[in-house]
Design an enzyme around this catalytic site. Sequence first.
Site, PDB file in Angstrom:
ATOM      1  N   GLY A 271      -0.486  -2.875  -2.540  1.00 36.21           N
ATOM      2  CA  GLY A 271      -0.845  -2.351  -1.230  1.00 36.21           C
ATOM      3  C   GLY A 271      -0.369  -0.919  -1.076  1.00 36.21           C
TER       4      GLY A 271
ATOM      5  CD  GLN B 209       3.226   3.191   1.039  1.00 32.51           C
ATOM      6  OE1 GLN B 209       2.304   2.408   1.212  1.00 32.51           O
ATOM      7  NE2 GLN B 209       4.186   2.968   0.165  1.00 32.51           N
TER       8      GLN B 209
ATOM      9  CB  CYS C 110       8.112  -0.218  -0.688  1.00 29.69           C
ATOM     10  SG  CYS C 110       7.182   0.996   0.247  1.00 29.69           S
ATOM     11  CG  LEU C 111       3.440   1.366  -4.690  1.00 34.00           C
ATOM     12  CD1 LEU C 111       1.959   1.738  -4.694  1.00 34.00           C
ATOM     13  CD2 LEU C 111       3.932   1.116  -6.109  1.00 34.00           C
TER      14      LEU C 111
ATOM     15  CG  HIS D 258       5.136  -3.998   2.824  1.00 25.94           C
ATOM     16  ND1 HIS D 258       6.344  -4.175   2.177  1.00 25.94           N
ATOM     17  CD2 HIS D 258       4.783  -2.714   2.565  1.00 25.94           C
ATOM     18  CE1 HIS D 258       6.697  -3.047   1.580  1.00 25.94           C
ATOM     19  NE2 HIS D 258       5.768  -2.142   1.797  1.00 25.94           N
ATOM     20  CD  GLU D 259       1.041  -1.794   2.071  1.00 24.49           C
ATOM     21  OE1 GLU D 259       1.156  -0.610   2.433  1.00 24.49           O
ATOM     22  OE2 GLU D 259       1.683  -2.258   1.103  1.00 24.49           O
TER      23      GLU D 259
ATOM     24  CG  HIS E 134       4.090   1.477   4.811  1.00 22.73           C
ATOM     25  ND1 HIS E 134       5.205   2.249   4.583  1.00 22.73           N
ATOM     26  CD2 HIS E 134       4.019   0.627   3.759  1.00 22.73           C
ATOM     27  CE1 HIS E 134       5.779   1.887   3.439  1.00 22.73           C
ATOM     28  NE2 HIS E 134       5.076   0.896   2.922  1.00 22.73           N
TER      29      HIS E 134
HETATM   30 ZN    ZN Z   1       5.484  -0.148   1.196  1.00 17.20          ZN
END
Ligand code: ZN
Length: 173
Positions: A46, A51, A95-96, A137-138, A141
Site C-alpha cells: 500500500g 508518501q 510502512c514504506l 493504514h493507508e 496516512h
Molecule cells: Zn505506511
Amino acid sequence: MALRRIVLHPDPRLKKAATPVASVTDDLRRLADDMLETMYDAPGIGLAAPQVAVMDRLLVMDCAKEDDATPEPMVLINPEVVWTSEDRNVYEEGCLSIPDHYAEVERPKEVEVTWMGLDGKTQCERFDGLWATCVQHEIDHLDGKLFIDYLKPLKRQMITRKMQKLKREMARG
Ligand code: ZN
C-alpha cells in the site's frame, strides 16, 4: 510511468491531512500509475499520496501477496471508512516511510469503505483480513497519522530516533 521518491519519517508532510480530490485529471491518473509502480518496486502492499509528497487524498494498494497471485491493483480516491466491525485484529505492520521497523497494531477486523474510482464513480466495498488492515493504514496516512502513533511513546520515540539517524546517514551519502 515513473518511480517516485518515498518520503521518509520524520517529515512534516507525513503529519498533515491531505486535501480531497475534486476531479480525476490526467495528472491524477499519472500519479496513481506512478504510485503503483513505486509500491510494487519497493516492494509494498500500500502507498498513500503524501508518501510521495503529493497532498491529495489518494491511495493505492494490492494485498494479493502470494508469489503466484494475480495482481489486484486498487486505486482509491477520497476513501472514507463508513463502517467498522466490533471484532478486532492484530497485524504486524510496517510502512514504506519507516523502512525496517515493524510493530503489532490492533484495528477493526473488517471495514466498509467508500471511494471514488479513476472512472469518477463512487464505489463501496467491505474489506477483511490484510486488506482491511492495509486500507486503514493507508487512510490514516491521508489524515497525517502513522502506524507508530498507535505504539507506546517510548517505542515510537525509539523508532523515530533510529529513522533520524538513518536520514542523517543518507544525507551524508
Ligand atoms: Zn505506511
